[in-house]
Design a protein around this motif. Structure first.
Motif, PDB file in Angstrom:
ATOM      1  N   GLY B 187       2.117 -46.608  77.747  1.00 21.79           N
ATOM      2  CA  GLY B 187       2.921 -47.116  76.308  1.00 21.79           C
ATOM      3  C   GLY B 187       2.473 -48.353  75.912  1.00 21.79           C
ATOM      4  O   GLY B 187       2.486 -48.435  74.386  1.00 21.79           O
ATOM      5  N   LEU B 188       1.609 -49.362  76.425  1.00 25.01           N
ATOM      6  CA  LEU B 188       1.352 -50.476  75.871  1.00 25.01           C
ATOM      7  C   LEU B 188       0.070 -50.158  75.078  1.00 25.01           C
ATOM      8  O   LEU B 188      -0.068 -50.947  74.145  1.00 25.01           O
ATOM      9  N   SER B 189      -0.598 -49.269  75.249  1.00 24.12           N
ATOM     10  CA  SER B 189      -1.647 -48.964  74.610  1.00 24.12           C
ATOM     11  C   SER B 189      -1.389 -48.565  72.906  1.00 24.12           C
ATOM     12  O   SER B 189      -2.004 -49.156  72.068  1.00 24.12           O
ATOM     13  N   GLU B 190      -0.254 -47.914  72.685  1.00 25.86           N
ATOM     14  CA  GLU B 190       0.200 -47.692  71.197  1.00 25.86           C
ATOM     15  C   GLU B 190       0.725 -48.832  70.984  1.00 25.86           C
ATOM     16  O   GLU B 190       0.566 -49.201  69.657  1.00 25.86           O
ATOM     17  N   LEU B 191       1.264 -49.834  71.534  1.00 29.04           N
ATOM     18  CA  LEU B 191       1.845 -50.977  71.392  1.00 29.04           C
ATOM     19  C   LEU B 191       0.713 -52.045  70.744  1.00 29.04           C
ATOM     20  O   LEU B 191       0.761 -52.367  69.380  1.00 29.04           O
ATOM     21  N   ILE B 192      -0.592 -52.058  71.367  1.00 27.91           N
ATOM     22  CA  ILE B 192      -1.585 -52.699  70.940  1.00 27.91           C
ATOM     23  C   ILE B 192      -2.269 -52.087  69.653  1.00 27.91           C
ATOM     24  O   ILE B 192      -2.614 -52.772  68.793  1.00 27.91           O
ATOM     25  N   ILE B 197      -3.397 -52.557  64.143  1.00 25.75           N
ATOM     26  CA  ILE B 197      -3.280 -51.993  62.678  1.00 25.75           C
ATOM     27  C   ILE B 197      -2.555 -53.148  61.843  1.00 25.75           C
ATOM     28  O   ILE B 197      -3.145 -53.313  60.725  1.00 25.75           O
ATOM     29  N   GLY B 198      -1.372 -53.553  62.145  1.00 18.95           N
ATOM     30  CA  GLY B 198      -0.719 -54.441  61.163  1.00 18.95           C
ATOM     31  C   GLY B 198      -0.024 -55.434  61.661  1.00 18.95           C
ATOM     32  O   GLY B 198       0.575 -56.081  60.688  1.00 18.95           O
ATOM     33  N   ASP B 199      -0.204 -56.298  62.871  1.00 14.85           N
ATOM     34  CA  ASP B 199       0.330 -57.357  63.237  1.00 14.85           C
ATOM     35  C   ASP B 199      -0.529 -58.263  64.217  1.00 14.85           C
ATOM     36  O   ASP B 199      -0.202 -58.280  65.468  1.00 14.85           O
ATOM     37  N   ARG B 226       8.648 -54.899  66.847  1.00 17.73           N
ATOM     38  CA  ARG B 226       7.708 -55.478  66.159  1.00 17.73           C
ATOM     39  C   ARG B 226       6.614 -54.276  65.718  1.00 17.73           C
ATOM     40  O   ARG B 226       6.027 -54.034  64.740  1.00 17.73           O
ATOM     41  N   ALA B 227       6.353 -53.650  66.905  1.00 16.41           N
ATOM     42  CA  ALA B 227       5.317 -52.334  66.735  1.00 16.41           C
ATOM     43  C   ALA B 227       5.729 -51.383  65.927  1.00 16.41           C
ATOM     44  O   ALA B 227       5.216 -50.879  65.114  1.00 16.41           O
ATOM     45  N   ALA B 228       7.215 -51.079  65.983  1.00 16.81           N
ATOM     46  CA  ALA B 228       7.821 -50.089  65.299  1.00 16.81           C
ATOM     47  C   ALA B 228       7.572 -50.448  63.598  1.00 16.81           C
ATOM     48  O   ALA B 228       7.462 -49.467  63.037  1.00 16.81           O
ATOM     49  N   PHE B 339     -11.540 -52.869  61.389  1.00 17.10           N
ATOM     50  CA  PHE B 339     -12.457 -53.581  60.640  1.00 17.10           C
ATOM     51  C   PHE B 339     -12.276 -55.073  60.882  1.00 17.10           C
ATOM     52  O   PHE B 339     -12.793 -56.106  60.794  1.00 17.10           O
ATOM     53  N   GLY B 340     -11.223 -55.396  61.702  1.00 19.98           N
ATOM     54  CA  GLY B 340     -10.549 -56.631  62.194  1.00 19.98           C
ATOM     55  C   GLY B 340      -9.306 -56.375  62.912  1.00 19.98           C
ATOM     56  O   GLY B 340      -8.799 -55.502  63.015  1.00 19.98           O
ATOM     57  N   ILE B 341      -8.858 -57.594  63.564  1.00 23.27           N
ATOM     58  CA  ILE B 341      -7.280 -57.639  64.244  1.00 23.27           C
ATOM     59  C   ILE B 341      -6.535 -57.545  62.775  1.00 23.27           C
ATOM     60  O   ILE B 341      -6.449 -58.537  62.107  1.00 23.27           O
ATOM     61  N   GLY B 342      -5.397 -56.529  62.601  1.00 23.61           N
ATOM     62  CA  GLY B 342      -4.875 -56.494  61.702  1.00 23.61           C
ATOM     63  C   GLY B 342      -5.416 -55.903  60.560  1.00 23.61           C
ATOM     64  O   GLY B 342      -4.840 -55.870  59.282  1.00 23.61           O
ATOM     65  N   ASP B 343      -6.601 -55.273  60.734  1.00 25.35           N
ATOM     66  CA  ASP B 343      -7.236 -54.600  59.372  1.00 25.35           C
ATOM     67  C   ASP B 343      -7.838 -53.383  60.125  1.00 25.35           C
ATOM     68  O   ASP B 343      -8.921 -53.240  60.224  1.00 25.35           O
ATOM     69  N   VAL B 344      -7.161 -52.112  59.661  1.00 27.21           N
ATOM     70  CA  VAL B 344      -7.819 -50.850  60.073  1.00 27.21           C
ATOM     71  C   VAL B 344      -7.977 -50.129  58.740  1.00 27.21           C
ATOM     72  O   VAL B 344      -7.183 -50.239  57.742  1.00 27.21           O
ATOM     73  N   ARG B 345      -9.036 -49.310  58.492  1.00 26.36           N
ATOM     74  CA  ARG B 345      -9.218 -48.725  57.300  1.00 26.36           C
ATOM     75  C   ARG B 345      -9.788 -47.129  57.891  1.00 26.36           C
ATOM     76  O   ARG B 345     -10.182 -46.820  58.649  1.00 26.36           O
ATOM     77  N   VAL B 346      -9.365 -46.418  56.723  1.00 23.76           N
ATOM     78  CA  VAL B 346      -9.665 -45.019  56.866  1.00 23.76           C
ATOM     79  C   VAL B 346     -11.205 -45.022  56.272  1.00 23.76           C
ATOM     80  O   VAL B 346     -11.598 -45.189  55.041  1.00 23.76           O
ATOM     81  N   VAL B 347     -12.274 -44.330  57.061  1.00 24.45           N
ATOM     82  CA  VAL B 347     -13.485 -43.779  56.362  1.00 24.45           C
ATOM     83  C   VAL B 347     -13.749 -42.528  56.457  1.00 24.45           C
ATOM     84  O   VAL B 347     -13.225 -41.931  57.346  1.00 24.45           O
TER      85      VAL B 347
END
Lengths: 371, 371
Positions: B187-192, B197-199, B226-228, B339-347
């Protein structure tokens, strides 16, 4: 685009065209383009063995292919037994083999069984893909509108399903020329039902000029368009059957139970006619409907070769099936019943005894007439 | 209602509360009442054999019954094999036998498998009834948000399903104390993932104070909330996965294929960790992600006992499975990549060759560490 009538269906979730005309097939690719379905989209046609014999699905496939679309054709066995989770699973797996993607389209070419099954598959494949209805029966004028899709369980019809609106309904009424006479007659039952619900002028037209045999593609298109408008107006206001849409159930609460109890040897339209008569009788008993209006309903059914009585059988198994009806609450039964021609209402205080009394008072129908 | 955090989830189709706290179960009936579920409503609990051994479903059933609700409890076999059309059909039939009606409620008590299965059953039974999620795993903080429900086919996971939002998610984090360690870690995997993605603050908290073992109900509630929030913010903007929601797929495009190829001997969370690493490698190769951020992601996974490499196997079967991914278009593959920690993009311009290159460059993971 001449020749066809286009009715915009505006539901909360989607707006789409209902296209009906004597040569609507010729406008298929034009309407697809208008709905944003371009030739990069694969089209997965679902039809059945009966319909495939008319060559209509093959003709549509050829038209689409010459316009550049990639088209697949899946043929289910004819008959309501195909409206099952097992057939749905076969279709999902075929679609995966054909690499049908979320951006592709399912096209149902057939009657109500095909439309319900294909619509359920479209609603659930990859969590939902777009869906087009191409009806080939008169009855499907009813089932192709409103987005109700589903499959049957052993316990009853349409117990598993979804609301999934099509992006286009394309109804070529010339295909109805080859419809077996029992199928034509069965479809008239829903046509008369829609007239009773919301189009008294259509009801009286049918009384004065019955359409007991296929009256050609132009008059068929006109009659179906009028009946369709009744249903469309209701569905637009109540997509998810929380209220008004229950009006469309007139004839069906009793009719579905009759159909199921007969193991579907009584067809849907015939069962709806029987249900309509029992429910009209119930309404007369309750003081809601005049007996002269009840007689007009019976007359309209009679003029179109439909049953004018109920099956010769005890009511208890009918009541048992009715008790599972999706729209009932735990404590009381909900019915849509006629209060007049063009005036159907939803009532929530119908008792088992009311139904039994109406059943007993209704004529018994056997092949060829009432007793 | 003290002790729990309540996050309102506002999607286009529905608004509902996500309730999380160390003793949330004590607030169940209060929240039910707030959601309009009164004791006239029957509640059909769906759980599985593993969860039933914790006595949590029985405790909830007793709480509901003493508040006057009629409650049924159905127990599926544990394991992903129950997430099938066959199990769904058994549940529909049980619900019919119990006279579950359109106004009644399905309550999923369990992990992601139970939630997905029960949600699909609720979405399709009588064309859809209300649905409550009571998650019992850490992984389910992900699956219980967003309304994605479905079952598997032999060809892959979640190929049949719907979008069906719950009316309530009630998450009591004290139930996680009994979670097997492999389940917690998974479950920690989805938390990370949600942190990536955003925190970024959550990500760095997890680096400085890892939650590799269950840290008690309060800290668990804080981390999950926080993850939710990351997921909820995305789902609110894109209920049907037309755009933004694809961000949530980071780690999953490769991860799902790894999980499926292993016949699920690699669990979901472990596979997502592996997928995250391969996708991070791909992003580094494309010049989208710095190698130091990739290393931070690997470090976070490592600190929480998750895999830090990919399985030791050829890539071709993985590519074959990926080709069926629901979100791909016909011509090119779509990925969410960091693309970074807190920065995921759709390509949308990832080629097979890019994936092969990233796969080859990623460390091989065996039980116990990378080679």
């Amino acid at each position: 685009m001449s020749g066809s009538t286009v009715i915009e269906v505006k539901t909360a979730s989607k707006t789409y065209p209902f296209v009906i005309g004597p040569a609507a097939r010729e406008e298929l690719t034009a309407f697809l383009a208008q709905c944003g379905v371009t030739p990069e989209t694969a089209i997965f046609i679902i039809t059945d063995q009966n319909v495939i014999e008319t060559d209509y699905p093959q003709e549509l496939k050829a038209r689409l292919e010459s316009a550049g679309y990639t088209v697949y054709l899946a043929v289910a066995a004819a008959g309501d037994a195909s409206k099952s989770l097992a057939t749905a699973e076969q279709l999902y797996r075929t679609m995966l083999q054909m690499h049908i993607r979320r951006s592709d389209v399912v096209m149902a070419v057939g009657g109500g069984m095909v439309g319900d099954l294909a619509g359920f598959v479209a609603a659930t494949y990859l969590r939902g893909i777009r869906f087009i209805q191409v009806p080939t029966t008169l009855l499907a004028h009813d089932s192709s509108i409103g987005g109700k899709v589903g499959v049957n369980l052993a316990e009853g019809k349409n117990l598993v399903g979804a609301f999934h609106q099509p992006i286009l309904v394309l109804y070529d009424t010339s295909v109805l020329s080859t419809l077996p006479s029992r199928e034509w007659t069965g479809g008239l039952s829903e046509l008369i039902k829609h007239a009773v619900i919301g189009d008294p002028a259509l009801f009286h037209d049918l009384l004065s000029q019955p359409a007991s045999d296929y009256p050609g593609p132009e008059r068929t298109a006109e009659l179906v368009a009028r009946a369709a408008r009744v249903k469309i107006q209701i569905v637009e206001q109540d997509e998810q059957e929380s209220g008004l849409r229950m009006l469309l159930n007139v004839g069906h609460t009793v009719g579905h139970a009759i159909e199921q109890k007969s193991d579907y040897s009584i067809h849907h339209g015939e069962a709806v006619a029987m249900g309509l008569i029992v429910e009209a009788e119930l309404a007369v008993n309750k003081g809601w409907l005049s007996s002269s209006d009840r007689d007009l309903i019976i007359q309209a059914l009679c003029l179109h070769g439909l049953p004018t009585g109920r099956p010769d059988q005890p009511i208890s198994p009918i009541l048992e099936i009715m008790n599972l009806d999706k729209k009932h609450q735990r404590q009381s039964w909900t019915f849509a019943v006629p209060f007049g021609i063009g005036d159907v209402r939803v009532v929530r205080d119908v008792s088992r005894e009311d139904v039994i009394r109406a059943w007993e008072a209704t004529n018994i129908w056997r092949e060829g007439g009432v007793e």
